[in-house]
Design an enzyme around this catalytic site. Structure first.
Site, short mmCIF file in Angstrom:
data_model
loop_
_atom_site.label_atom_id
_atom_site.label_comp_id
_atom_site.label_asym_id
_atom_site.label_seq_id
_atom_site.Cartn_x
_atom_site.Cartn_y
_atom_site.Cartn_z
CD GLU A 1 -23.27 -7.11 32.62
OE1 GLU A 1 -24.24 -7.76 33.08
OE2 GLU A 1 -22.88 -6.03 33.10
CB SER B 1 -42.69 45.37 -4.45
OG SER B 1 -43.49 46.49 -4.12
#
Length: 776
Positions: A197, A471
């Protein structure tokens, strides 16, 4: 006569008068003055603009450069001889932690041959110290680790594998990265990046005019963009400060800011920032930035462990992460990687033989993207709510905190499988479910499922579905009664007969059993294990609604509890997590342990911030809870939970309770073994009726989960003040072990029956039992 007058020839200009010359000179001076003024104005504006740009550059670089998401980890898997884990679960955890199959010699890899494993760990910085890299050999037999050996690395009897990352808390812009430091990176990476680069990175001052000129010439010749002239500094400025629009103004700002950046900061600082900022891919809505995360995302490897051909691929992807995506476009990615390897060879970074060998290798990309976003969204949701008690959302999104949770990946997978497969078998696509699993003694949340689609990050039923518990309330009614041993014991006879309550406003309430039957007189332990409605209402009214309400609140419910008798049959709305909280106290003999999902939180660098230790509060008499646990074990052996043993091994002792609301709108089951507590809810989001009960809807989910994970039987601890006696329940009397209908039951000392009965033939039976014992 000769004419001596000088006449002007046609076409000749008359010399300009001095005034005209002065005017011309004046105009010229005026032009230059204006030009000079414009130039000065331009320089002034440029200087002002440079000051503005300089402030932009320094403010970003001097402050926090990156918003780094918090990372959320599962609990680490501890390996030692005897550790409870199956071979399948171990392989599953290795995969979740990013290990890949291989020969087991390279860091982050493993090899399995039946129950034999070779594992090379990567090491990990835990809050309490660094776990070094090790090469391990072990076997799994009978769902336990055997013959653990440290083949390479520091020897230890207990080895922790690095934890799986299960998610993150991301910034609003959804950028994700793992910060890396330049001095800790493989030297080949920055060298390769510059070779491709920006070869003159250490020579220019932010921009490279010759590179720009060469690129312009190449582009003109090609008739399009074929070459770029941007330096790494310019690329960083473009990504860090500017938009991607291609305009002269943006390019000018890019050049100026690049120069300013180089004036203020070192090349190393700029290069390190670039390595952490560069965009390298996409994972759904989350963008992958920096080489640190890209290494994990594409290779499931730490950056320092990558080989040259893998580094070359990442460097090559800088040019176009989407275009060169190795998972979608492997041919393009291979060609680009090989081009980078060529340039690395030309730059002298690789020898010819090494470069040729690297070009011949496959891409080496992992099958699945590592660190997928929030693998377990319902669990992460609970983690975030717990974190919100101590941390700001902004800090969680940006400070890069490390959150170490209690999640057990193998149990989470088993929980998800139990929910999805059981709901599919039940057939109704409208059914939803939630499942919460905790460690019985510590209250750590090990697994959590918020719906039939465990990956759906929407409505979390485990946390937000507040439904009547039916319950499931009964154990707390009976616990309040058993806490008064002078009035109630497990064998106290209760009336299972209908009755009517009339209220002051004229309304009438007549409770009934689920099956509509009446059984007359039943002992308390049977009323609970069979889940009869009429006896529990009578008991609750006798001891008082306030006492029941107080008991529920002491065990940690944050739900509103009404003062109506219907509360005694579960007309109390709770979420599955809240139910797990109150049942935690029943599983631990009355010692309430607040549920927790977080063990520790550290800064990004490992400095500890918070540690969430075990908290225990005694909220009930252990003696009374012990009696209740006996009845809940009976529920599994003889009562409404007995069908669990169609799935779970009969040798595994369990305790639990079913729960069902009117018209089957809510099916519940809560129960525990020696190690785990699990709560299941099944129902419809629209609160519609179903044909299910707790036993037929929730219990199958619970049983399937419990059957998948290694665990120990529930063996209640005998507390002080409790003794076991052989009793004849029907006659409310102590009796002998050999007598008919004799049953061994616990009593709080002093509450056992005072009457004693014997049975004929008891002595011969004792003698026979003594002889039988000699030959066993």
């Amino acid at each position: 006569m000769k004419n001596t007058d000088k006449t002007r020839k046609p076409g000749r200009k008359k010399p300009a008068p001095r005034k005209q010359l002065a005017a011309v000179q004046s105009r010229r001076k005026g032009f230059w003055r204006i030009l000079l003024r414009l130039a000065l104005l331009g320089l002034f504006l440029l200087a002002g603009w440079m000051v503005y740009l300089d402030a932009q550059v320094t403010s970003r670089f001097e402050g926090r450069r990156f918003e780094v998401p918090s990372r959320v980890y599962a609990r680490p898997l501890e390996l030692y001889s005897g550790a409870p884990v199956s071979a399948a679960a171990l392989e599953q955890e290795l995969a979740l932690a990013g290990f890949h199959k291989g020969d087991g010699s390279r860091s982050g890899s493993y090899q399995r041959s039946g129950g034999r494993f070779l594992i090379s760990s990567r090491g990990f910085d835990f809050p309490d110290g660094k776990e070094p890299r090790r090469h391990l050999a072990l076997s799994i037999a009978g769902d336990q680790v055997q013959n653990l050996q440290v083949v390479k690395g520091p020897d230890s009897a207990i080895v922790r594998l690095e934890p799986a990352q299960i998610g993150g808390i991301y910034p609003a812009h959804q950028e994700d990265r793992i910060l890396v430091q330049l001095d800790k990176l493989p030297e080949l990476l920055p060298a390769a990046l510059m070779a491709v680069e920006d070869r003159r990175f250490y020579d220019h001052h932010g921009i490279a005019p010759l590179s720009i000129a060469r690129a312009m010439l190449a582009n003109v010749r090609a008739g399009g963009i074929v070459q770029g002239g941007s330096t790494l500094t310019q690329q960083l400025v473009k990504n860090f400060f500017l938009t991607r629009e291609q305009t002269l103004l943006r390019k000018g700002n890019e050049a100026l800011m690049s120069i300013l950046l180089e004036l203020h900061y070192s090349k190393s600082d700029i290069l390190e920032t670039y390595l952490n900022e560069v965009y390298l891919g996409q994972a759904g809505t989350r963008s992958i930035h920096g080489f640190g995360l890209a290494s994990q995302f594409y290779f499931a490897e730490a950056l320092e462990d990558l080989l040259p051909h893998q580094l070359a691929l990442l460097v090559g992807m800088v040019k176009g992460p989407s275009y060169y995506n190795p998972r979608r476009h492997p041919q393009r990615a291979t060609a680009r990687r090989n081009l980078v390897l060529d340039q690395m060879q030309q730059a002298g970074l690789l020898g010819e033989a090494d470069a040729q060998r690297a070009r011949s290798l496959p891409l080496g990309v992992s099958d699945k993207a590592s660190f997928s976003q929030n693998r377990y969204p319902a669990y992460i949701d609970l983690v975030r709510r717990h974190l919100a008690r101590d941390y700001k959302e902004e800090d969680l999104r940006s400070e890069g905190l490390r959150v170490f949770t209690t999640l057990n990946p193998a149990m989470q997978v088993a929980a998800e499988k139990a929910v999805t497969e059981t709901l599919a078998r039940l057939g109704d696509k409208a059914l939803e479910s939630a499942l919460v699993v905790t460690a019985k003694d510590s209250g750590e949340v090990l697994a959590l499922v918020g719906g039939r689609d465990p990956r759906y990050a929407g409505f979390n039923r485990a946390l937000d579905a507040s439904r009547q518990i039916g319950s499931l309330v009964k154990p707390f009614v009976y616990l309040a009664a058993l806490s008064q041993p002078q009035r109630y014991t497990l064998i106290t006879p209760l009336q299972d007969t209908r009755f009517t309550l009339k209220f002051e406003n004229g309304t009438v309430w007549q409770p009934k059993n689920y099956d509509g039957l009446e059984r007359g007189e039943v002992p308390l332990h049977q009323a609970l294990s069979k889940s009869y409605n009429l006896p529990v209402v009578r008991v609750g009214l006798d001891i008082g609604l306030a006492e029941v309400k107080s008991t529920l609140q002491a065990f940690g419910t944050d739900s509103a509890i009404s003062d109506y008798p219907s509360m005694l049959l579960g007309a109390v709305a709770m979420t599955p997590v809240n139910v797990a909280q109150i049942y935690q106290g029943l599983a631990t003999s009355g010692f309430n342990t607040p549920l927790r999902t977080i063990r520790e939180v550290t800064e990004a660098g490992g400095e500890p911030l918070s540690r969430y230790s075990l908290q225990v509060n005694q909220v009930a008499d252990p003696a009374a809870v012990h009696l209740l646990q006996y009845a809940m074990q009976e529920t599994m052996q003889e009562g409404t939970g007995r069908s669990a043993y169609n799935t779970v091994p009969r040798a595994l002792a369990l305790a639990g309770k079913t729960g069902t609301t009117d018209d089957g709108r809510d099916a519940w089951f809560a129960g525990f073994s020696g190690d785990l507590l699990a709560v299941v809810w099944v129902g419809r989001d629209d609160n519609g009726a179903t044909p299910l009960t707790g036993a037929s809807g929730a219990l199958p989910v619970w049983s399937k989960f419990m059957a998948q994970v290694p665990q120990n039987s529930f063996t209640p601890v005998l507390p002080d003040g409790v003794q076991y006696h052989w009793v004849n329940v029907q006659q409310q009397a102590l009796t002998d072990e050999q007598c008919e209908n004799a049953r061994l039951m616990p009593f709080i000392i002093g509450s056992e029956p005072k009457q004693t009965i014997t049975c004929a033939g008891a002595l011969p039976q004792k003698i026979r039992g003594w002889f039988e014992g000699l030959f066993q």
